[in-house]
Design a protein around this motif. Structure first.
Motif, short mmCIF file in Angstrom:
data_model
loop_
_atom_site.label_atom_id
_atom_site.label_comp_id
_atom_site.label_asym_id
_atom_site.label_seq_id
_atom_site.Cartn_x
_atom_site.Cartn_y
_atom_site.Cartn_z
N GLY A 228 8.86 10.26 -3.56
CA GLY A 228 9.03 10.57 -2.15
C GLY A 228 9.85 9.54 -1.41
O GLY A 228 10.50 8.67 -2.00
N ALA A 229 9.82 9.63 -0.09
CA ALA A 229 10.59 8.73 0.76
C ALA A 229 10.08 7.30 0.61
O ALA A 229 8.93 7.06 0.26
CB ALA A 229 10.48 9.18 2.21
N ALA A 230 10.97 6.36 0.89
CA ALA A 230 10.61 4.94 0.78
C ALA A 230 9.42 4.61 1.67
O ALA A 230 9.39 4.96 2.85
CB ALA A 230 11.80 4.07 1.17
N ALA A 231 8.42 3.95 1.09
CA ALA A 231 7.22 3.55 1.81
C ALA A 231 6.89 2.12 1.40
O ALA A 231 6.39 1.88 0.29
CB ALA A 231 6.06 4.49 1.46
N PRO A 232 7.18 1.13 2.24
CA PRO A 232 6.93 -0.27 1.88
C PRO A 232 5.50 -0.49 1.43
O PRO A 232 4.56 0.12 1.95
CB PRO A 232 7.22 -1.03 3.18
CG PRO A 232 8.16 -0.14 3.92
CD PRO A 232 7.76 1.26 3.58
N GLN A 233 5.33 -1.40 0.45
CA GLN A 233 4.02 -1.68 -0.12
C GLN A 233 3.72 -3.18 -0.06
O GLN A 233 4.59 -4.00 -0.36
CB GLN A 233 3.96 -1.23 -1.58
CG GLN A 233 4.28 0.25 -1.81
CD GLN A 233 3.19 1.17 -1.34
OE1 GLN A 233 2.03 1.03 -1.74
NE2 GLN A 233 3.54 2.11 -0.47
N LEU A 234 2.50 -3.51 0.32
CA LEU A 234 2.00 -4.88 0.24
C LEU A 234 0.83 -4.91 -0.74
O LEU A 234 -0.16 -4.21 -0.54
CB LEU A 234 1.55 -5.37 1.61
CG LEU A 234 0.90 -6.76 1.64
CD1 LEU A 234 1.88 -7.84 1.18
CD2 LEU A 234 0.36 -7.08 3.03
N PHE A 235 0.96 -5.70 -1.81
CA PHE A 235 -0.13 -5.88 -2.77
C PHE A 235 -0.80 -7.22 -2.48
O PHE A 235 -0.12 -8.22 -2.23
CB PHE A 235 0.41 -5.88 -4.20
CG PHE A 235 0.64 -4.49 -4.78
CD1 PHE A 235 0.01 -4.11 -5.95
CD2 PHE A 235 1.47 -3.59 -4.14
CE1 PHE A 235 0.22 -2.83 -6.48
CE2 PHE A 235 1.69 -2.32 -4.65
CZ PHE A 235 1.06 -1.93 -5.83
N VAL A 236 -2.12 -7.24 -2.54
CA VAL A 236 -2.90 -8.46 -2.36
C VAL A 236 -3.82 -8.58 -3.57
O VAL A 236 -4.60 -7.67 -3.85
CB VAL A 236 -3.74 -8.42 -1.06
CG1 VAL A 236 -4.55 -9.71 -0.90
CG2 VAL A 236 -2.85 -8.18 0.16
N ASP A 286 -4.13 -11.77 8.75
CA ASP A 286 -2.91 -12.04 9.51
C ASP A 286 -1.68 -11.47 8.80
O ASP A 286 -0.79 -10.89 9.43
CB ASP A 286 -2.73 -13.55 9.72
CG ASP A 286 -3.73 -14.13 10.70
OD1 ASP A 286 -4.46 -13.36 11.34
OD2 ASP A 286 -3.81 -15.38 10.79
N THR A 287 -1.62 -11.64 7.48
CA THR A 287 -0.47 -11.13 6.72
C THR A 287 -0.42 -9.61 6.76
O THR A 287 0.64 -9.00 6.96
CB THR A 287 -0.52 -11.62 5.26
OG1 THR A 287 -0.58 -13.05 5.25
CG2 THR A 287 0.70 -11.18 4.49
N THR A 288 -1.56 -8.97 6.58
CA THR A 288 -1.58 -7.50 6.58
C THR A 288 -1.29 -6.94 7.97
O THR A 288 -0.62 -5.91 8.09
CB THR A 288 -2.91 -6.95 6.05
OG1 THR A 288 -4.01 -7.54 6.78
CG2 THR A 288 -3.08 -7.25 4.56
N VAL A 289 -1.78 -7.59 9.01
CA VAL A 289 -1.49 -7.12 10.37
C VAL A 289 0.02 -7.15 10.63
O VAL A 289 0.59 -6.20 11.15
CB VAL A 289 -2.24 -7.97 11.42
CG1 VAL A 289 -1.62 -7.80 12.81
CG2 VAL A 289 -3.70 -7.55 11.46
N GLU A 290 0.68 -8.26 10.26
CA GLU A 290 2.12 -8.34 10.50
C GLU A 290 2.87 -7.31 9.65
O GLU A 290 3.85 -6.71 10.11
CB GLU A 290 2.64 -9.75 10.21
CG GLU A 290 2.03 -10.83 11.08
CD GLU A 290 2.38 -10.72 12.56
OE1 GLU A 290 2.86 -9.67 13.03
OE2 GLU A 290 2.19 -11.71 13.28
N PHE A 291 2.41 -7.08 8.42
CA PHE A 291 3.03 -6.05 7.58
C PHE A 291 2.90 -4.68 8.23
O PHE A 291 3.87 -3.90 8.26
CB PHE A 291 2.39 -6.05 6.19
CG PHE A 291 2.85 -4.91 5.32
CD1 PHE A 291 4.07 -4.96 4.66
CD2 PHE A 291 2.06 -3.78 5.16
CE1 PHE A 291 4.50 -3.90 3.87
CE2 PHE A 291 2.47 -2.72 4.37
CZ PHE A 291 3.70 -2.79 3.71
N LEU A 292 1.72 -4.36 8.75
CA LEU A 292 1.51 -3.06 9.39
C LEU A 292 2.29 -2.95 10.70
O LEU A 292 2.80 -1.88 11.04
CB LEU A 292 0.01 -2.82 9.62
CG LEU A 292 -0.82 -2.62 8.35
CD1 LEU A 292 -2.30 -2.65 8.67
CD2 LEU A 292 -0.45 -1.32 7.64
N ARG A 293 2.38 -4.04 11.44
CA ARG A 293 3.20 -4.02 12.67
C ARG A 293 4.65 -3.70 12.35
O ARG A 293 5.31 -2.96 13.07
CB ARG A 293 3.11 -5.38 13.37
CG ARG A 293 1.84 -5.61 14.17
CD ARG A 293 1.78 -7.03 14.69
NE ARG A 293 0.69 -7.22 15.64
CZ ARG A 293 0.15 -8.40 15.93
NH1 ARG A 293 0.60 -9.50 15.34
NH2 ARG A 293 -0.83 -8.47 16.81
#
Length: 322
Positions: A228-236, A286-293
């Motif tokens: 599908g369309a590009a969807a940025p991912q953050l892995f922790v 804090d990292t996930t909040v900025e990623f979601l923002r």
């Protein structure tokens, strides 16, 4: 929408290795390399238009939805949302929503967990300007029958719950009427919920999703055919994870074809840092909040703040390919 996975298929996908304590990579994982530059010209760009996320902190409201997919899959959903009133303090039940349009994040709990276990983290997301909806899954939640094979039915559960949550935006008299940015949606999850989240971008791709956050997840049973369309991912992922080996999470991360980052907690285990306040949770939140923002509001300034948040306290390293 029914995408029920049969027990035979589940067994063939999961029982060969087991969901808990699994690894899809036989060798030890290398730590991610030093942060790299922005995506190349061939990397698809995210679809969310540029914008600005709210910088103020909101009060938080909480409510429950009683959902049931196909009549035999009860899915109570806990919803945390930005509320009117003074920020800080505990979430209040069924209070008035704050004015504005807020992106939606669907969160999936881990095996033998419940949404309330993650309340500290999810409340912070809501206070930052997100509506967070977390289903309690019928078989893998605490108090269920513990059928780990049912994890592969959960991406469809999340998609169903997302449809019901987004419908509240147009529902007369609902507290969230007119408050949901239905075109800005992410999925997130921990452990078995991480498998669920990966599945929403692979075998059970939900095209409404613009971004994903995977905590201690693996692709076992759902694969790495990101679509599908590009969807940025953050892995922790914790490098000392004793349940889902770091190598398993890193292997999935390496397959993501879109803008991505991996936050590696050098002393992190399977996720206890997600369940109680502390230095590690502050780095993660804090990292996930900025990623979601960035990924849901299109806030480029938030994207630039991610490396500093990830480096605070020397608790983690960030492989940044956003």
């Amino acid at each position: 929408m029914s995408r029920r996975v049969t027990p035979a298929l589940l067994a063939s996908a999961l029982l060969t290795a087991g969901l808990v304590g699994c690894s899809t990579d036989a060798g030890p994982a290398a730590r991610p390399a030093a942060p790299v530059g922005p995506p190349t010209a061939t990397t698809p760009a995210p679809q969310v238009p540029s914008g600005t996320a709210p910088q103020q902190s909101f009060a938080v409201g909480v409510r429950q939805l009683k959902l049931n997919r196909d009549g035999d899959r009860p899915l109570p959903v806990t919803v945390w949302y930005p509320a009117a009133g003074e920020a800080g303090g505990e979430p209040e039940r069924s209070v008035t929503a704050a004015p504005g349009k807020f992106p939606v994040v669907m969160f999936s709990h881990g095996l033998n967990g419940r949404p309330a276990d993650y309340a500290t983290l999810l409340t912070r997301w809501a206070a930052a300007g997100f509506v967070v909806a977390a289903p309690t899954f019928p078989h893998t939640s605490r108090g269920g029958d513990g059928n780990v094979l049912d994890v592969l039915n959960q991406p469809a559960d999340v998609s169903y719950a997302l449809t019901q949550v987004l419908a509240l935006d147009a529902k007369a008299g609902d507290p969230l009427r007119g408050r949901l940015a239905a075109d800005r949606v992410a999925a997130a999850g921990h452990s078995a919920g991480g498998v669920t989240t990966i599945g929403l971008f692979t075998a059970g791709r939900d095209e409404r999703l613009d971004a994903g956050v995977v905590f201690a997840g693996t692709a076992l049973g759902v694969g790495t055919a990101f679509a599908g369309a590009a969807a940025p991912q953050l892995f922790v992922h914790g490098e000392a994870d004793e349940v889902v080996e770091y190598a398993a999470g890193k292997a999935v991360y390496d397959k993501v074809p879109w803008p991505k980052a991996m936050l590696s907690l050098s002393k992190g285990d399977h996720g206890r840092a997600l369940l109680s306040d502390g230095a590690a949770l502050r780095v993660v939140s804090d990292t996930t909040v900025e990623f979601l923002r960035w990924s849901l509001y299109g806030d480029e300034a938030a994207k630039r703040r991610i490396p500093a948040d990830a480096a605070r306290g020397d608790l983690a390293t960030l492989d940044n390919r956003l």
